[in-house]
Design an enzyme around this catalytic site. Structure first.
Site, PDB file in Angstrom:
ATOM      1  N   LYS A 193       0.837  -1.202   0.000  1.00  0.00           N
ATOM      2  CA  LYS A 193       0.000   0.000   0.000  1.00  0.00           C
ATOM      3  C   LYS A 193       0.875   1.257   0.000  1.00  0.00           C
ATOM      4  O   LYS A 193       1.564   1.542   0.968  1.00  0.00           O
ATOM      5  CB  LYS A 193      -0.922   0.053   1.219  1.00  0.00           C
ATOM      6  CG  LYS A 193      -1.956   1.174   1.035  1.00  0.00           C
ATOM      7  CD  LYS A 193      -2.589   1.649   2.323  1.00  0.00           C
ATOM      8  CE  LYS A 193      -1.796   2.693   3.043  1.00  0.00           C
ATOM      9  NZ  LYS A 193      -1.719   4.006   2.360  1.00  0.00           N
ATOM     10  N   GLY A 245       7.216   4.457   8.066  1.00  0.00           N
ATOM     11  CA  GLY A 245       6.360   5.610   8.315  1.00  0.00           C
ATOM     12  C   GLY A 245       6.678   6.207   9.671  1.00  0.00           C
ATOM     13  O   GLY A 245       7.787   6.050  10.192  1.00  0.00           O
ATOM     14  N   SER A 246       5.700   6.866  10.258  1.00  0.00           N
ATOM     15  CA  SER A 246       5.956   7.585  11.505  1.00  0.00           C
ATOM     16  C   SER A 246       6.030   6.638  12.704  1.00  0.00           C
ATOM     17  O   SER A 246       5.464   5.544  12.686  1.00  0.00           O
ATOM     18  CB  SER A 246       4.843   8.604  11.728  1.00  0.00           C
ATOM     19  OG  SER A 246       3.614   7.935  11.811  1.00  0.00           O
ATOM     20  N   THR A 247       6.725   7.092  13.716  1.00  0.00           N
ATOM     21  CA  THR A 247       6.856   6.309  14.945  1.00  0.00           C
ATOM     22  C   THR A 247       5.493   6.088  15.584  1.00  0.00           C
ATOM     23  O   THR A 247       5.191   5.009  16.105  1.00  0.00           O
ATOM     24  CB  THR A 247       7.822   7.023  15.909  1.00  0.00           C
ATOM     25  OG1 THR A 247       9.127   6.991  15.305  1.00  0.00           O
ATOM     26  CG2 THR A 247       7.896   6.337  17.268  1.00  0.00           C
ATOM     27  N   GLY A 250       3.815   3.412  13.715  1.00  0.00           N
ATOM     28  CA  GLY A 250       4.617   2.214  13.974  1.00  0.00           C
ATOM     29  C   GLY A 250       4.231   1.558  15.291  1.00  0.00           C
ATOM     30  O   GLY A 250       4.154   0.329  15.394  1.00  0.00           O
ATOM     31  N   CYS A 301      13.633  10.702   6.544  1.00  0.00           N
ATOM     32  CA  CYS A 301      13.693  10.133   7.903  1.00  0.00           C
ATOM     33  C   CYS A 301      15.087  10.264   8.483  1.00  0.00           C
ATOM     34  O   CYS A 301      15.248  10.476   9.675  1.00  0.00           O
ATOM     35  CB  CYS A 301      13.268   8.680   7.863  1.00  0.00           C
ATOM     36  SG  CYS A 301      14.135   7.732   6.613  1.00  0.00           S
TER      37      CYS A 301
HETATM   38  P1  NAD Z   1       2.602   7.802   8.388  1.00  0.00           P
HETATM   39  O1  NAD Z   1       3.006   6.895   9.498  1.00  0.00           O
HETATM   40  O2  NAD Z   1       1.561   8.795   8.645  1.00  0.00           O
HETATM   41  O3  NAD Z   1       2.097   6.955   7.149  1.00  0.00           O
HETATM   42  C1  NAD Z   1       2.869   5.943   6.559  1.00  0.00           C
HETATM   43  C2  NAD Z   1       1.962   4.978   5.842  1.00  0.00           C
HETATM   44  O4  NAD Z   1       1.163   4.299   6.798  1.00  0.00           O
HETATM   45  C3  NAD Z   1       0.997   5.616   4.857  1.00  0.00           C
HETATM   46  O5  NAD Z   1       0.877   4.769   3.739  1.00  0.00           O
HETATM   47  C4  NAD Z   1      -0.320   5.646   5.646  1.00  0.00           C
HETATM   48  O6  NAD Z   1      -1.458   5.626   4.839  1.00  0.00           O
HETATM   49  C5  NAD Z   1      -0.215   4.374   6.454  1.00  0.00           C
HETATM   50  N1  NAD Z   1      -0.964   4.343   7.706  1.00  0.00           N
HETATM   51  C6  NAD Z   1      -1.435   5.391   8.445  1.00  0.00           C
HETATM   52  N2  NAD Z   1      -2.045   4.926   9.561  1.00  0.00           N
HETATM   53  C7  NAD Z   1      -1.958   3.577   9.531  1.00  0.00           C
HETATM   54  C8  NAD Z   1      -2.365   2.542  10.422  1.00  0.00           C
HETATM   55  N3  NAD Z   1      -2.995   2.798  11.559  1.00  0.00           N
HETATM   56  N4  NAD Z   1      -2.081   1.256  10.087  1.00  0.00           N
HETATM   57  C9  NAD Z   1      -1.420   0.971   8.953  1.00  0.00           C
HETATM   58  N5  NAD Z   1      -1.013   1.907   8.073  1.00  0.00           N
HETATM   59  C10 NAD Z   1      -1.260   3.202   8.360  1.00  0.00           C
HETATM   60  O7  NAD Z   1       3.951   8.431   7.896  1.00  0.00           O
HETATM   61  P2  NAD Z   1       4.131   9.488   6.717  1.00  0.00           P
HETATM   62  O8  NAD Z   1       3.709  10.814   7.205  1.00  0.00           O
HETATM   63  O9  NAD Z   1       3.553   8.957   5.444  1.00  0.00           O
HETATM   64  O10 NAD Z   1       5.724   9.431   6.520  1.00  0.00           O
HETATM   65  C11 NAD Z   1       6.585  10.186   7.253  1.00  0.00           C
HETATM   66  C12 NAD Z   1       7.216   9.352   8.349  1.00  0.00           C
HETATM   67  O11 NAD Z   1       7.885   8.220   7.803  1.00  0.00           O
HETATM   68  C13 NAD Z   1       8.277  10.114   9.091  1.00  0.00           C
HETATM   69  O12 NAD Z   1       8.142   9.913  10.472  1.00  0.00           O
HETATM   70  C14 NAD Z   1       9.580   9.496   8.582  1.00  0.00           C
HETATM   71  O13 NAD Z   1      10.661   9.638   9.443  1.00  0.00           O
HETATM   72  C15 NAD Z   1       9.190   8.095   8.354  1.00  0.00           C
HETATM   73  N6  NAD Z   1      10.101   7.426   7.426  1.00  0.00           N
HETATM   74  C16 NAD Z   1      11.002   6.515   7.904  1.00  0.00           C
HETATM   75  C17 NAD Z   1      11.887   5.888   7.057  1.00  0.00           C
HETATM   76  C18 NAD Z   1      12.884   4.886   7.581  1.00  0.00           C
HETATM   77  O14 NAD Z   1      13.434   4.150   6.783  1.00  0.00           O
HETATM   78  N7  NAD Z   1      13.131   4.826   8.874  1.00  0.00           N
HETATM   79  C19 NAD Z   1      11.879   6.191   5.695  1.00  0.00           C
HETATM   80  C20 NAD Z   1      10.961   7.130   5.222  1.00  0.00           C
HETATM   81  C21 NAD Z   1      10.073   7.739   6.103  1.00  0.00           C
END
Ligand code: NAD
Ligand code: MN
Length: 489
Positions: A193, A245-247, A250, A301
């Protein structure tokens, strides 16, 4: 990247959008077919540089995700399991080559849908995406030799099964490659996704996967927002979850997989310290700082978002950095001269603005160059936050924008202490002329990736991932294959 004619800078015209054929509407890619979401629901994806609607994308429901997981299961148990590693490798090589052939199209689409400068999508993202597929293609027929001791006692290296993958919007195609390439190399099938603001390049990748002849159901792409992501990670027939994605999200995912037998990897947020020692090559360090925080508008990130500079050179570094920042061009992502493109979404822009406001409220000083910023679209100027303390919100929280906090330190130990004083542990950087100082810092800063005298250098052979609240598991390199295999008789 500039062409010089008779000593004058020649500014080429913005990249043409005619190279990409954006459809009016995109379906889901399930079981090798393009289908509408079952409830026919769609959402719009926009170009953040001008707010224009680019296309409509299917919004996958629980039933759609279920159909995708079923297709992935069928492919896993059918055709895909009977082909050799060498054959799987051939598919990955094919994907890599088609990506290279269509790289301009991908670069333009990535910049249109997400807002990143074309110079970055063209010269960094897309080449790295192809490199990632080439790299994992090479492992596909060598898995029996890849894991030391795995063959002992008749153990075999086997795929884990159906993997559910959820990715963010900052490196849309690159994150898709980091997820799909190792999963396929080791014989798994995938339901992926993409993020809701940047689905288009993942859908174009699905076309490439189709063109490469990958059997139906091996890769399924379901689009949608957070709920669709929840359905993917929560599906009972998913064997492994890979999330970037975000902590905050996560942590929700970690709770949802607790008590199940799903394996998981989480790549989360970061707040990297970028450390400049007084013996560093200052001009190079300043370029490193600029690349560290302004690359991809700071939507990175592993961005070097906290500058820690040794007291003796602090004034000099900040002055040179400010002078350099006056030259940065903020604007049209499709213009080859643009350094800082569009902020990915209105929500993200509001978040950046609110955090910078907080910095002022908490007593820090905000500095921005005289750079002009387009009024239309989501743009934010490169920003420094001076006079900040370790306890300030902007020092502790991920801003995910072109905003750099600046602190000073006296000793190596103080730098280490400040660098480690956050919830995160993803990355960091150090600039010094002395190997001993470099190693003391890289050994003691708790981060998954440490760069020395460079920043944001990526290679598919190099593992990437965090400590502390920055995540669990590694992607890239041989390490990146471990989560996708199990060792059974
Ligand atoms: P986000 O966590 O809001 O979303 C990430 C993804 O998760 C999106 O596809 C979103 O639709 C989905 N999502 C949202 N809620 C969900 C849930 N409850 N269950 C499952 N999926 C869900 O993050 P974002 O704003 O898209 O991305 C930015 C974040 O990603 C930043 O915190 C960044 O540091 C992190 N990031 C980390 C890395 C790494 O390798 N460590 C790489 C890129 C980005
Ligand atoms: Mn978009």
């Amino acid at each position: 990247m500039y062409d010089f004619i008779n000593g004058n800078e020649y500014a080429p015209a913005p990249e043409s959008t005619a190279i990409v054929n954006i459809k009016k509407k995109y379906g889901l890619y399930i079981g090798g077919k393009w289908v509408d979401a079952q409830g026919k629901k769609t959402f719009e994806t926009i170009n953040p540089a001008n707010q224009q609607v680019l296309s409509k994308v299917a919004d996958a429901s629980k039933a759609d995700v279920d159909a995708a997981v079923k297709a992935a299961r069928k492919a896993f148990e059918g055709e895909w399991s009977s082909i050799s590693g060498a054959e799987r490798g051939k598919y990955l090589y094919r994907i890599a080559r088609i990506l290279q052939e269509r790289s301009r199209e991908f670069a333009v689409l990535e910049s249109m849908d997400g807002g990143k400068p074309i110079r970055e999508s063209r010269d960094i993202d897309i080449p790295l995406v192809a490199a990632h597929f080439f790299y994992y293609a090479g492992w596909a027929d060598k898995l029996d030799f890849a894991f030391p001791g795995a063959g002992i006692g008749g153990q075999k290296v086997k795929p884990v099964g159906v993997v559910g993958q959820v990715i963010p919007w900052n490196f849309p195609l690159m994150m898709a490659a980091w997820k799909i390439a190792p999963a396929l190399a080791s014989g798994n099938t995938v339901v992926l996704k993409p993020a809701e603001t940047t689905s288009l390049t993942a859908l174009l990748l699905a076309e490439v996967i189709e063109e490469a002849g990958v059997p139906a159901g091996v890769v399924n792409i379901v689009t949608g927002a957070g709920d669709t992501g929840k359905f993917v990670v929560g599906h009972p027939d998913v064997n492994k979850v890979a999330f970037t994605g975000s902590t905050c999200v996560g942590k929700h995912i970690l709770k949802s997989v607790a008590g199940t037998d799903k394996s998981y990897t989480l790549e989360l947020g970061g707040k990297a310290a970028h450390i400049i020692m007084d013996d560093a090559a200052i001009d190079q360090a300043v370029e490193g700082i600029v690349n560290g925080i302004f690359f991809n508008q700071g939507h990175v990130c592993c961005a070097g978002s906290r500058l820690l500079v040794q007291e003796g050179v602090a004034d000099k570094v900040v002055k040179k950095l400010q002078k350099r920042m006056e030259t940065l061009i903020v604007g049209n992502p499709l213009d080859k001269n643009t350094d800082i493109g569009a902020i990915n979404s209105k929500e993200q822009l509001a978040k950046i603005k609110s955090l910078v406001k907080t910095a002022t409220k908490e007593g820090a000083t905000v500095w921005q160059p005289g750079t002009s910023v387009p009024r239309k679209g989501n743009f934010y100027p490169p920003t420094l936050i001076l006079d900040c303390a370790q306890s300030h919100t902007v020092v502790q929280e991920e801003i995910f924008g072109p905003v750099l906090t600046i602190q000073t330190f006296r000793t190596v130990n103080e730098a280490v202490e400040k660098a480690n004083n956050t919830q995160y542990g993803l990355s960091g950087g150090v600039w010094s002329d002395k190997g001993a100082k470099v190693f003391k810092l890289t050994d003691n800063v708790k981060a998954g990736i440490m760069w020395a005298n460079t920043y944001n250098a990526f290679d598919p052979a190099s593992p990437f991932g965090g400590f502390k609240e920055s995540g669990i598991g590694r992607e890239g390199g041989l390490h990146g294959l471990y989560p996708y295999v199990k060792f059974n008789a």
